[in-house]
Design an enzyme around this catalytic site. Sequence first.
Site, PDB file in Angstrom:
ATOM      1  N   CYS A 187      18.246   9.721  -2.243  1.00  0.00           N
ATOM      2  CA  CYS A 187      16.972   9.043  -1.972  1.00  0.00           C
ATOM      3  C   CYS A 187      16.482   8.314  -3.215  1.00  0.00           C
ATOM      4  O   CYS A 187      16.607   8.806  -4.328  1.00  0.00           O
ATOM      5  CB  CYS A 187      15.931  10.060  -1.511  1.00  0.00           C
ATOM      6  SG  CYS A 187      14.342   9.319  -1.068  1.00  0.00           S
ATOM      7  N   GLN A 192      -5.595   3.906  -0.204  1.00  0.00           N
ATOM      8  CA  GLN A 192      -4.795   4.547  -1.249  1.00  0.00           C
ATOM      9  C   GLN A 192      -3.981   5.689  -0.648  1.00  0.00           C
ATOM     10  O   GLN A 192      -4.517   6.525   0.072  1.00  0.00           O
ATOM     11  CB  GLN A 192      -5.694   5.085  -2.359  1.00  0.00           C
ATOM     12  CG  GLN A 192      -6.325   4.017  -3.220  1.00  0.00           C
ATOM     13  CD  GLN A 192      -5.350   3.423  -4.232  1.00  0.00           C
ATOM     14  OE1 GLN A 192      -4.234   3.881  -4.383  1.00  0.00           O
ATOM     15  NE2 GLN A 192      -5.797   2.393  -4.933  1.00  0.00           N
ATOM     16  N   TYR A 213     -10.546  -8.232  -4.895  1.00  0.00           N
ATOM     17  CA  TYR A 213      -9.414  -7.598  -4.201  1.00  0.00           C
ATOM     18  C   TYR A 213      -9.908  -6.311  -3.532  1.00  0.00           C
ATOM     19  O   TYR A 213      -9.302  -5.255  -3.632  1.00  0.00           O
ATOM     20  CB  TYR A 213      -8.262  -7.291  -5.158  1.00  0.00           C
ATOM     21  CG  TYR A 213      -7.833  -8.462  -6.016  1.00  0.00           C
ATOM     22  CD1 TYR A 213      -6.890  -9.380  -5.556  1.00  0.00           C
ATOM     23  CD2 TYR A 213      -8.371  -8.660  -7.281  1.00  0.00           C
ATOM     24  CE1 TYR A 213      -6.501 -10.465  -6.344  1.00  0.00           C
ATOM     25  CE2 TYR A 213      -7.994  -9.732  -8.077  1.00  0.00           C
ATOM     26  CZ  TYR A 213      -7.047 -10.631  -7.595  1.00  0.00           C
ATOM     27  OH  TYR A 213      -6.669 -11.701  -8.376  1.00  0.00           O
ATOM     28  N   GLU A 235     -11.844 -10.569  -0.723  1.00  0.00           N
ATOM     29  CA  GLU A 235     -10.500 -10.133  -0.330  1.00  0.00           C
ATOM     30  C   GLU A 235      -9.796 -11.261   0.419  1.00  0.00           C
ATOM     31  O   GLU A 235     -10.428 -12.016   1.166  1.00  0.00           O
ATOM     32  CB  GLU A 235     -10.591  -8.890   0.553  1.00  0.00           C
ATOM     33  CG  GLU A 235      -9.353  -8.505   1.324  1.00  0.00           C
ATOM     34  CD  GLU A 235      -8.171  -8.180   0.430  1.00  0.00           C
ATOM     35  OE1 GLU A 235      -7.045  -8.562   0.787  1.00  0.00           O
ATOM     36  OE2 GLU A 235      -8.369  -7.548  -0.628  1.00  0.00           O
ATOM     37  N   CYS A 271      -2.195  -0.960 -10.810  1.00  0.00           N
ATOM     38  CA  CYS A 271      -1.014  -0.150 -10.490  1.00  0.00           C
ATOM     39  C   CYS A 271       0.203  -0.643 -11.263  1.00  0.00           C
ATOM     40  O   CYS A 271       1.318  -0.190 -11.043  1.00  0.00           O
ATOM     41  CB  CYS A 271      -0.729  -0.172  -8.988  1.00  0.00           C
ATOM     42  SG  CYS A 271      -0.429  -1.819  -8.309  1.00  0.00           S
TER      43      CYS A 271
END
Length: 466
Positions: A79, A297, A326, A347, A423
């Site tokens: 994986c 999230q 965003y 957005e 992120c």
Amino acid sequence: MSKNNKYEHVEITDFAAEGKCIFKSEDGVIFVEGNVAPGDIVDLEVVRTKKKLKEAIVTKVHSKSSLRTDPYCLHHLVCGGCKWQHIGYEHQLRFKRQQVVDHFERIGHIKNVTINEIKAAPSTEYYRNKLEFTFSNWRWLTKDEMNSGEQFTKNALGFHVPKRFDKIFTVNHCHLQPDPSNTIRNSLHHFGELHGIPYYDVRFNVGTLRNVIIRTANSGDIMVIVQFGAQDDEAIEKVMEYMLKTHPEITSLNYIVNLKGNDSYQDQEVIHYAGEKAIRETMEDLTFLVGPKSFYQTNSAQAYTLFDITREYAGLTGNESVYDLYTGTGTIANFVARRAKKVVGVEYVEAAVADARINSQINGITNTSFYAGDMRHIMNESFLKKHGRPDVIITDPPRAGMDQPVVETILKAAPDRIVYVSCNTATQARDLALMANDYAVVKVQPVDMFPNTHHVENIALLEKRN
């Protein structure tokens, strides 16, 4: 020096980008993929050379690093998901924080700020609230399976084998999402096989069972979306009725008929079959409705940590005008709204903006407004004039970071504080460098949203220079 691109009895030196490791040889840095850890003594073979970059695989392990721990998942060797599960969690956290430090110093040229210790996740297993599994008639067999002499079905329901678009390995038990995720997936796989429903063939774009998305909320709600690759009404009805009758724990049951060449479904019609049309996530005293296409999230517990720090960094007293760029489905906007005078969310995706407005409505929040459009164009002078100069801007862009026109618009808006949630600390550091003349980075807080992977979320507070 190497012999025929082979290195023997060498020590893996450190971690590198994208979860790879490195060996610093006399020939330069060599990137190593696979189940390795700094401190391993191994034999290497170079399998790819690109200009000055070399990539190698491990051909033999002589001794294992003290950083290692025993992998818990039976799929860990095939994986591509939890690549770091063989690394002790305390070491993962140390390497992730160092990644933030490296990006800020090398890319952002930011060296005069303290980067806090990373916020560890409360759980390193079963922390995701959403997973997608793929049906395929091109099942990947492990070496043990091939050597067993047994006959195996060609059908699989699981994840892609790394770097193979056409090969899926069957997932028996995934440690990423809590039950009943595994039960639902395995049950659907058994039903599809039992009734001979064709599994999808990605090479020829044919087949009925294509994909299944499972979402589990902290409220206990469960959403399932089955994606079909053919308009086979009989098979669709058979599958959906089975799911409805066999799994009463599913609170929202949906399906999609996707005849395109890829599995993306944001542009596809989601057909609601049974139950509610959305599931509920809760945070503090707020409820967020999450629909089939909604972004939320994927680590609910750590999302609260992330948003709580974001709100703290925003320094709200109740008198501030906040822009949330965003904004997605307005999670952060609604989370901070009760401590601000007003919040304006922007957005690109119109469906997400519709969700954001609903989330404000169901929580009785009246000081938010949301707008859909390209950030580069919507955040213009007339927009700023209409809504007023923001005291605080919160921005949480995708991995690619912010376009330079967006950065320039933020600088024109000239808020007192900017809270940048990211992120991808490489693109975050790049963007911070573009704002360095006007803003100073004063606080940095990494947050571990994805244990056992190399990914790290990061929050930076910027204050306007005098």
